[in-house]
Every structure is written in structure tokens, then in C-alpha cells.
Write an enzyme that holds these catalytic residues in place. Structure first.
Site, mmCIF file in Angstrom:
data_model
loop_
_atom_site.group_PDB
_atom_site.id
_atom_site.type_symbol
_atom_site.label_atom_id
_atom_site.label_comp_id
_atom_site.label_asym_id
_atom_site.label_seq_id
_atom_site.Cartn_x
_atom_site.Cartn_y
_atom_site.Cartn_z
ATOM 1 N N HIS A 1 1.940 4.721 12.857
ATOM 2 C CA HIS A 1 0.805 5.629 12.660
ATOM 3 C C HIS A 1 0.984 6.968 13.371
ATOM 4 O O HIS A 1 0.004 7.598 13.761
ATOM 5 C CB HIS A 1 -0.520 4.970 13.069
ATOM 6 C CG HIS A 1 -1.014 4.017 12.019
ATOM 7 N ND1 HIS A 1 -2.259 3.447 12.051
ATOM 8 C CD2 HIS A 1 -0.420 3.544 10.892
ATOM 9 C CE1 HIS A 1 -2.403 2.661 10.983
ATOM 10 N NE2 HIS A 1 -1.304 2.698 10.277
ATOM 11 N N ASP B 1 3.882 -5.040 3.692
ATOM 12 C CA ASP B 1 3.337 -3.914 4.442
ATOM 13 C C ASP B 1 4.174 -3.766 5.711
ATOM 14 O O ASP B 1 3.979 -4.504 6.664
ATOM 15 C CB ASP B 1 1.870 -4.205 4.772
ATOM 16 C CG ASP B 1 1.175 -3.022 5.424
ATOM 17 O OD1 ASP B 1 1.831 -1.996 5.665
ATOM 18 O OD2 ASP B 1 -0.041 -3.145 5.702
ATOM 19 N N ASP C 1 5.549 2.626 7.287
ATOM 20 C CA ASP C 1 4.187 2.139 6.972
ATOM 21 C C ASP C 1 3.541 3.063 5.943
ATOM 22 O O ASP C 1 2.914 4.041 6.315
ATOM 23 C CB ASP C 1 3.349 2.091 8.251
ATOM 24 C CG ASP C 1 1.947 1.544 8.010
ATOM 25 O OD1 ASP C 1 1.709 0.967 6.943
ATOM 26 O OD2 ASP C 1 1.101 1.708 8.902
ATOM 27 N N GLU D 1 -5.488 1.784 1.804
ATOM 28 C CA GLU D 1 -5.359 0.613 2.677
ATOM 29 C C GLU D 1 -5.658 1.005 4.105
ATOM 30 O O GLU D 1 -6.310 0.281 4.845
ATOM 31 C CB GLU D 1 -3.943 0.019 2.578
ATOM 32 C CG GLU D 1 -3.769 -1.309 3.311
ATOM 33 C CD GLU D 1 -3.361 -1.191 4.778
ATOM 34 O OE1 GLU D 1 -3.301 -2.206 5.450
ATOM 35 O OE2 GLU D 1 -3.126 -0.061 5.250
ATOM 36 N N GLU D 2 -5.145 2.173 4.498
ATOM 37 C CA GLU D 2 -5.293 2.612 5.888
ATOM 38 C C GLU D 2 -6.755 2.897 6.243
ATOM 39 O O GLU D 2 -7.093 3.044 7.405
ATOM 40 C CB GLU D 2 -4.431 3.856 6.155
ATOM 41 C CG GLU D 2 -2.927 3.618 5.995
ATOM 42 C CD GLU D 2 -2.321 2.738 7.075
ATOM 43 O OE1 GLU D 2 -3.079 2.174 7.884
ATOM 44 O OE2 GLU D 2 -1.081 2.597 7.083
ATOM 45 N N HIS E 1 0.845 -1.198 0.000
ATOM 46 C CA HIS E 1 0.000 0.000 0.000
ATOM 47 C C HIS E 1 0.873 1.237 0.000
ATOM 48 O O HIS E 1 1.906 1.306 0.670
ATOM 49 C CB HIS E 1 -1.047 -0.019 1.108
ATOM 50 C CG HIS E 1 -0.566 0.258 2.501
ATOM 51 N ND1 HIS E 1 -0.411 1.536 2.994
ATOM 52 C CD2 HIS E 1 -0.257 -0.573 3.519
ATOM 53 C CE1 HIS E 1 -0.014 1.469 4.264
ATOM 54 N NE2 HIS E 1 0.095 0.199 4.605
HETATM 55 ZN ZN ZN Z 1 0.414 -0.526 6.448
#
Ligand code: ZN
Length: 528
Positions: free
Chosen positions: A460, A360, A299, A331-332, A287
Site C-alpha cells: 500500500h 490477491d 497488490d 476491492e481496496e 482485484h
Molecule cells: Zn489486494
């Protein structure tokens, strides 16, 4: 079982000419006996010398630059995402790939314009109070429906311990469901989104959830079901209201939700190599979107950059099978890019994808080399993947073991972009170096790093920038990605061929029930 040289791994090419194409040191291509050399392994190993961590890192620096110039992130629908996609597309197009984009929709915002209404119209006339008796479920569709309610597999009287109710978790719960009715669903066991999905498939005109009934689980619970495409009203009621509606057959209600979701649009990038047979596709994806909180360099800049570099180095190599690289959007926001891509394929197009590799997060600062547990050897969480998944896991295991590198399994739960593929019977596998999970003492002893600390302390978060990359892990895992991609580009002998005839043969066996739902494995789902 591997393809041997004398059988001709790539028609018309010798190891020597392919070694030239790969700029492989010739010494590596001179086996003791040409008749036993494992050509796919030789070529895949050669590619590991071509794909270098420092070149993968250059793509990450570009992603960071893009984020910095675009408000600090590369989230779906943002200019940072679009610039990331343009960068990758330009590189791949120049290298000779046929690139295209596919549209991805995602919920931008959800708004409720007036309070929801829940009234019993028969056998009694009763109006329930919004806020105390029930609440609107966020992401609910709009609608004003009057229909009979149908209780689906509820545990009445209400149970003593949580997750005793499996109401609506299985398709079979809806066997006698009359389309057009409103499904009355007790909380418990599986995510709300699964229950509502099953209700929609059964033809429900709306959904009333009610709390399960144990102490602390009786009030109407406010939550976001995330999925915005149900197209019918959804509310969450107290246990008392649920039981009230369940107690006499033929109970009819009016259910009204006045709300709508504004839909955003983004894109997936798909790149096909010019080589190989059309009907045999090796697909590799990562992603490309970040969360809005940061640049998303680990990420998932890391997976994106690693597959990009692999694609660039393979561009001039005449592989036996076609390579397809995917850079997923949104994707998130719940695997939306991969899910909508797979949903848009015909069965024949799905059958051509012999396997799907997913990457990922492959350079976490406090990393563990996790391999998707395709054979369920860990016997944890989800079961094994579609036939061929176990072999993919074994290929990675063999790769790391041969280099005396450690690895362990991670549950094959379908909660990254491979989810929609395995839900459609396409074997899958991949590498993951950990997110917010905490490294154990055993893992620290085996992989180094810090026990008691997260695999990625910037998961994140705003600090997931260029300094959040573990260079050794990036180098190591990029090479493993290059290896597996190249290996399968020449040898699919361990991967079942899923053509129409094969499908008809296995149709008698019950299909695995796999829902691709929720978000990537690292997010919490709506409370169960
Ligand atoms: Zn990810």
C-alpha cells in the site's frame, strides 16, 4: 475420485488432440497405462508449461506504464483503473472471451453540513452536547428521526474488561427489536459495521453507539464506519449518555445527522469462456484496483496479470466447464466490486458458480506461499469455508508438495474478494504471498528471504511498482494458478453441486454466519 481418461474428460477429444491444443510435449502425454491416467492432472500440468512468469511480467509492465501515465496509481474511479480495465478487456476479447462490465458504487466523499443533534424528549427533556456527549459517525446517513430507543444486549453495569459486551453482534440480539425504533448499541467484540448491519436488518431507524465503559473507553469515539449505505443517522455517544438513555424503558430521542455521501462509480470486468456447459462455471478472480498511494503492481497487479495470462492461454482450449474470469473494482475500498457483483446474482446464477478461486498478491518480495485455510486445519480465526473449500486447499497443497515447494495456511477470514462468495455458500480457495505481516525465523528457514521484515515492504505504498515483484514467486504461483484453473475446468468431482434440491436438503442445518465486511485482510477495521 478423479475423472479417468476412459470416462472421457472432454467429450470427443483424446489426450493427443488436447496435447496439440496445448502445445504439450508429447512425451508428457504418453502414460504407462492409458486407463489410469488422470486427464485433468495431465492437462493442468500441461498448462503450467504454457503460463510463464516472463509473460505474466509483461502485463505487469503494462500496468506500471498505465500508472505512470495516470498520476502514479490505478485506484478505483481513476483513469489508471479505467486504462487497466481497457487493457485487460481488449486482450480477453481478442482471445475469444465474451466480456462485460458490471457497475460498482463506492463512497467518494462524505460531508456533514451542520452539527448533529441528540435530544432526549421523554421521559425527560434533555439536549446532549455534540463533541463532548456524542459525535457523528463518519459515513453516517442523513436523517432526522424521533423515536423510542431500544437497548440491544448491553452489559449494565458496564464491564471491567474490554470486549465483554457483544451487543448487537448476533442477529439473535435483535429478536425482540421493534422496527422503527433507534437501536442503542454498546461498543465491544465485533466491528461497529456488523452491529449497524444487524440493526438495519431488524428495521432500526437509526443507531446510537455508546462506549463500552472501561477506563479509557468512556468518551464518544470518532471513527468512520466505512459502509455508507445504511441510510439512517448514526452517532457515537459516551458511556454516560448511553447509560442515561438505557435507564428507563420508553425513552424517546430525537436524532438528527445532516450529512451525505457522494457516490463514485467504477466497474468490474467479467469474461466468460466460450467452452463448457452453461450450468457449470469455474470462476477465478483478482482485484484490478490499486490504492491511491501507488501503482499496485504486487497488490494486485500480480494476481490480475497471472489470471489474465492463464485466461489467454486457456482461450483456445475446449474445457469441459465454462471459465469465468473476474477483475474486481474497488476491492481496496472494502471488497465493493465482488460484494456488489455477488449481491446482483440470482440464486440460480450463484448456484452455477461451482467454485471461486481468488488471487490477491502472489509475488511479494519477501514471500511466503500462503494457502487460504479452507478446511480450518490451522484452527485459527475464522472457521472452515463452504463445502468444497477444503478440497480446493488440498489441490493447491498437492500441487506444491509434488514439486517439493513449501506452503502454509492463512486464515480464511473472508477479507479479500472471496468473502462475498463464501458468505453465499460458494466454495473458495487461493494463494497469498503476504502483505505487511512480518516473516518469522521459521518462515525464513523454510521459504528463504528475510526474517523480521515484512512480506511486502511496499504494501500500500508508492514503492509498490514494477521493482516490487519477486520474479521467482510470480513464476511459481502463476503456474499454480494455471494448474488449479485448468484442473477444475475439467474436473469438479470433488466440489459439491449446489442446486435447488441440494439446498432444500441442507436447509435444516443452520447456515454459517459469515459477514463480508471491512476491507481486505490487510487493513485495520474501525476500532472494536
Ligand atoms: Zn489486494
Amino acid at each position: 475420485m478423479r475423472l479417468k481418461f476412459r470416462r472421457g474428460a472432454a467429450r470427443g477429444l483424446t489426450v493427443a488432440t488436447m496435447a496439440t491444443a496445448l502445445a504439450l510435449p508429447l512425451a508428457l502425454t504418453t502414460p504407462a497405462s492409458a486407463s489410469t491416467v488422470d486427464v485433468p492432472d495431465v492437462l493442468a500440468t500441461a498448462m503450467t508449461y504454457q503460463v510463464k512468469g516472463k509473460n505474466v511480467h509483461k502485463h505487469l509492465e503494462k500496468f506500471q506504464e498505465i500508472a505512470t501515465a495516470n498520476g502514479g496509481n490505478r485506484a478505483a474511479g481513476s483513469p489508471g483503473y479505467d486504462a487497466s480495465l481497457a487493457y485487460v478487456q481488449d486482450k480477453l476479447r481478442r482471445a475469444g472471451y465474451t466480456t462485460s462490465t458490471t457497475d460498482v458504487e463506492f463512497p467518494l466523499s462524505w460531508e456533514e453540513f451542520s452539527p448533529a443533534v441528540l435530544q432526549q424528549t421523554a421521559p425527560e427533556a434533555k439536549t446532549y452536547t455534540v463533541g463532548t456527549d456524542f459525535v457523528t459517525v463518519h459515513s453516517s446517513g442523513g436523517g432526522d428521526v424521533t423515536a423510542e430507543v431500544q437497548v440491544v444486549d448491553a452489559v449494565i453495569p458496564t464491564p471491567e474488561t474490554p470486549n465483554t459486551s457483544t451487543a448487537g453482534c448476533e442477529d439473535a440480539d435483535f429478536a425482540g427489536f421493534v422496527p422503527g425504533r433507534i437501536a442503542l448499541l454498546q461498543r465491544g467484540t465485533c466491528p461497529f459495521v456488523d452491529k449497524a448491519t444487524n440493526a438495519k436488518e431488524a428495521g432500526a431507524a437509526g443507531v446510537i453507539f455508546f462506549n463500552e465503559g472501561q477506563p479509557g473507553r468512556t468518551d464518544p469515539l470518532e471513527f468512520d464506519i466505512v459502509e455508507w449505505r445504511f441510510g439512517f443517522p448514526i452517532v457515537m455517544a459516551s458511556t454516560a449518555v448511553g447509560l442515561d438513555l438505557a435507564d428507563s424503558p420508553g425513552t424517546t430521542v430525537r436524532l438528527k445527522v445532516d450529512a451525505a455521501t457522494t457516490v463514485g462509480r467504477t466497474k468490474n470486468l467479467i469474461a466468460d469462456s466460450r467452452w463448457g456447459k452453461k450450468g457449470e462455471i469455474v470462476m477465478v478472480g483478482a482485484h484490478l484496483d490499486s490504492v491511491p498511494e501507488g501503482a499496485g503492481i504486487n497488490d494486485n497487479g500480480s494476481g490480475s496479470a497471472a489470471i489474465l495470462e492463464t485466461a489467454l492461454k486457456l482461450a483456445k482450449v475446449p474445457t469441459k466447464h465454462k471459465l469465468r474470469f473476474a477483475f474486481w473494482g474497488a476491492e481496496e475500498l472494502g471488497l465493493l466490486g465482488s460484494e456488489q457483483y455477488v449481491a446482483g446474482l440470482s440464486q440460480a446464477e450463484k448456484d452455477k458458480i461451482r467454485l471461486y478461486l481468488n488471487f490477491d498478491m502472489v509475488a511479494s518480495p519477501n514471500d511466503v506461499t500462503f494457502l487460504y485455510d479452507g478446511d480450518d486445519s490451522d484452527a485459527e480465526g475464522a472457521g472452515a469455508g463452504p463445502a468444497g473449500s477444503a478440497e480446493i486447499e488440498k489441490l493447491f497443497e498437492k500441487y506444491y508438495a509434488k514439486r517439493s515447494l513449501g506452503f502454509e495456511g492463512t486464515d480464511f477470514d473472508g477479507r479479500s474478494d472471496y468473502g462475498p462468495f463464501i458468505a453465499n455458500g460458494i466454495p473458495s480457495g487461493g494463494i497469498f504471498t503476504g502483505a505487511e505481516g512480518i516473516k518469522t525465523e521459521e518462515q525464513a528457514a523454510k521459504f528463504g528471504g528475510t526474517a523480521g521484515a515484512p512480506y511486502d515492504p511496499c504494501y500500500h505504498a508508492a514503492c509498490d511498482g514494477i521493482t516490487n515483484i519477486n520474479a521467482a514467486a510470480l513464476e511459481r504461483n502463476s503456474k499454480a494458478i494455471a494448474y488449479a484453473t485448468t484442473f477444475y475446468a475439467y474436473d469438479l468431482s470433488t466440489i459439491p453441486d449446489r442446486n435447488a434440491a441440494a439446498r432444500a436438503k441442507s436447509a435444516a442445518a443452520p447456515a454459517a454466519h459469515a459477514h463480508a465486511h471491512g476491507k481486505d485482510g490487510k487493513h485495520a477495521e474501525p476500532a472494536k
